[in-house]
Design an enzyme around this catalytic site. Structure first.
Site, mmCIF file in Angstrom:
data_model
loop_
_atom_site.group_PDB
_atom_site.id
_atom_site.type_symbol
_atom_site.label_atom_id
_atom_site.label_comp_id
_atom_site.label_asym_id
_atom_site.label_seq_id
_atom_site.Cartn_x
_atom_site.Cartn_y
_atom_site.Cartn_z
ATOM 1 N N ASP A 123 -0.880 12.738 26.077
ATOM 2 C CA ASP A 123 -0.912 11.829 25.990
ATOM 3 C C ASP A 123 0.594 10.859 26.408
ATOM 4 O O ASP A 123 1.308 11.958 26.178
ATOM 5 C CB ASP A 123 -0.768 12.401 24.098
ATOM 6 C CG ASP A 123 -0.165 10.584 23.295
ATOM 7 O OD1 ASP A 123 -1.545 9.342 23.392
ATOM 8 O OD2 ASP A 123 0.987 10.414 22.878
ATOM 9 N N ASP A 141 -1.598 1.659 32.073
ATOM 10 C CA ASP A 141 -2.482 0.886 32.399
ATOM 11 C C ASP A 141 -3.728 1.349 31.266
ATOM 12 O O ASP A 141 -4.803 2.173 31.435
ATOM 13 C CB ASP A 141 -3.150 0.771 33.066
ATOM 14 C CG ASP A 141 -4.719 0.056 34.126
ATOM 15 O OD1 ASP A 141 -4.950 -0.002 32.988
ATOM 16 O OD2 ASP A 141 -5.661 1.573 34.659
HETATM 17 N N1 SAM Z 1 -7.924 -1.690 33.305
HETATM 18 C C1 SAM Z 1 -8.736 -1.699 31.298
HETATM 19 C C2 SAM Z 1 -8.063 -2.412 30.509
HETATM 20 O O1 SAM Z 1 -7.532 -3.037 30.560
HETATM 21 O O2 SAM Z 1 -8.649 -2.199 28.868
HETATM 22 C C3 SAM Z 1 -7.833 -0.229 31.207
HETATM 23 C C4 SAM Z 1 -8.453 0.603 32.458
HETATM 24 S S1 SAM Z 1 -7.547 2.905 32.078
HETATM 25 C C5 SAM Z 1 -9.552 3.616 32.355
HETATM 26 C C6 SAM Z 1 -7.977 3.430 30.338
HETATM 27 C C7 SAM Z 1 -7.428 4.804 30.733
HETATM 28 O O3 SAM Z 1 -6.497 4.536 29.669
HETATM 29 C C8 SAM Z 1 -7.784 5.672 29.913
HETATM 30 O O4 SAM Z 1 -8.522 6.688 31.237
HETATM 31 C C9 SAM Z 1 -7.756 6.416 29.078
HETATM 32 O O5 SAM Z 1 -8.589 7.429 29.106
HETATM 33 C C10 SAM Z 1 -6.543 6.067 28.934
HETATM 34 N N2 SAM Z 1 -5.532 6.664 27.397
HETATM 35 C C11 SAM Z 1 -6.030 5.665 26.615
HETATM 36 N N3 SAM Z 1 -5.588 6.392 25.553
HETATM 37 C C12 SAM Z 1 -3.489 6.906 26.607
HETATM 38 C C13 SAM Z 1 -2.789 7.524 26.029
HETATM 39 N N4 SAM Z 1 -2.851 7.238 24.576
HETATM 40 N N5 SAM Z 1 -1.933 8.076 27.127
HETATM 41 C C14 SAM Z 1 -3.026 8.193 27.537
HETATM 42 N N6 SAM Z 1 -4.039 7.495 28.412
HETATM 43 C C15 SAM Z 1 -4.510 6.947 28.072
#
Ligand code: SAM
Length: 284
Positions: A123, A141
């Site tokens: 996380d 992101d």
């Molecule tokens: N372009 C996107 C948007 O505008 O929504 C974001 C893209 S990227 C795929 C989002 C990533 O954030 C995902 O791979 C997800 O697993 C990750 N994510 C979500 N919550 C998170 C957290 N608490 N810690 C780390 N990564 C996280």
């Protein structure tokens, strides 16, 4: 919103629903919890706008932290800056990375195999709060702040304070900040929240076709302010770093990114901030 040709991959991971589909207009598309994340046809609008304004504004970004960005396109763009010596990328969901590498390899283009990359599955908030290292640039992101979503506590004042602590002097952070039209209050709340923590803060937006919206980004800086760089400054730095074959971003686009519609500008300072007790949410 989008005509679907076929579903390629569907899974409920430990963290979220993951779908990869083929669409008529945008080609392959990654969807998390029902929200479009990236498409092959237009992902460069979002990823270049997220990464290059702050990477270019920093005089020598060597150590970078990416939180989220599972499909690897943010990592790909960061690694294009030859000053970069190390990137730590922290994503909560290994399944997003695995299926993106398998079905959407164009998005990471080998970035996960680059020897400067260190991938950590955790996380992002926990990582930052216990982190003993410091970074020149931090790029957040993560998925939109949806109620019960994995990203909701990565948009609060407590989180941004922790981010500021792990930024070097001169360091700059940026986060994606949802749609400036469909979720204006959420976007402006993220701006006000970051402004509460950083003396220098600002926001910008880019058109992202597959999101059908102008998409917002908010930054906070302990050093240079990306907005103060002119078209010529940006082009000179891109040239110097050999970053000449971007698809979207250049000096002209940099200046344009910071022009917000008047009705949005007028709402920037109106309203509260997001806290752990009272986070901001994007309407579902
Ligand atoms: N372009 C996107 C948007 O505008 O929504 C974001 C893209 S990227 C795929 C989002 C990533 O954030 C995902 O791979 C997800 O697993 C990750 N994510 C979500 N919550 C998170 C957290 N608490 N810690 C780390 N990564 C996280």
């Amino acid at each position: 919103m989008h005509g679907i040709k076929r579903v390629i991959f569907s899974k409920k991971s430990r963290v979220q629903y993951i779908d990869i589909i083929e669409t008529y207009d945008y080609g392959l598309m990654l969807i998390l919890d029902g929200k479009v994340q990236s498409t092959i046809r237009d992902e460069h609008f979002y990823h270049e706008a997220l990464v290059h304004p702050i990477m270019t504004a920093h005089p020598r970004p060597e150590k970078v932290l990416i939180i989220g960005g599972g499909e690897g396109a943010t990592l790909r763009e960061v690694l294009r800056h030859p000053t970069v010596k190390q990137v730590i990328m922290v994503d909560i969901d290994i399944d997003v990375i695995k299926c993106s590498k398998e079905y959407l390899p164009q998005l990471s283009s080998g970035a996960f195999e680059d020897k400067r990359t260190n991938l950590i599955i955790s996380d992002g908030r926990k990582f930052v709060e216990s982190c003993k290292e410091k970074f020149d640039v931090i790029i957040i992101d993560v998925t939109d702040p949806l109620e019960e979503g994995p990203g909701q506590f990565l948009y609060t004042v407590e989180f941004y304070e922790a981010v500021k602590r792990v930024l070097n002097d001169n360091g700059i952070m940026v986060t994606q900040a949802t749609s400036i039209y469909y979720s204006t209050y959420c976007f402006t709340t993220i701006y006000r929240t970051i402004k509460k923590v950083f003396e220098k803060a600002g926001c910008y937006s880019t058109w992202t076709p597959a999101y059908d919206s102008m998409w917002g980004f908010v930054y906070g800086s302990k050093g240079p302010d990306p907005k103060s760089l002119s078209k010529d400054d940006i082009d000179a730095i891109l040239n110097q770093r050999g970053l000449i074959n971007t698809k979207y971003y250049n000096g002209k686009i940099h200046e344009k990114l910071f022009i917000l519609p008047k009705e949005i500008e007028e709402q920037l300072e109106k309203g509260g901030i997001a806290t752990d007790k009272s986070p901001t949410f994007m309407p579902a």
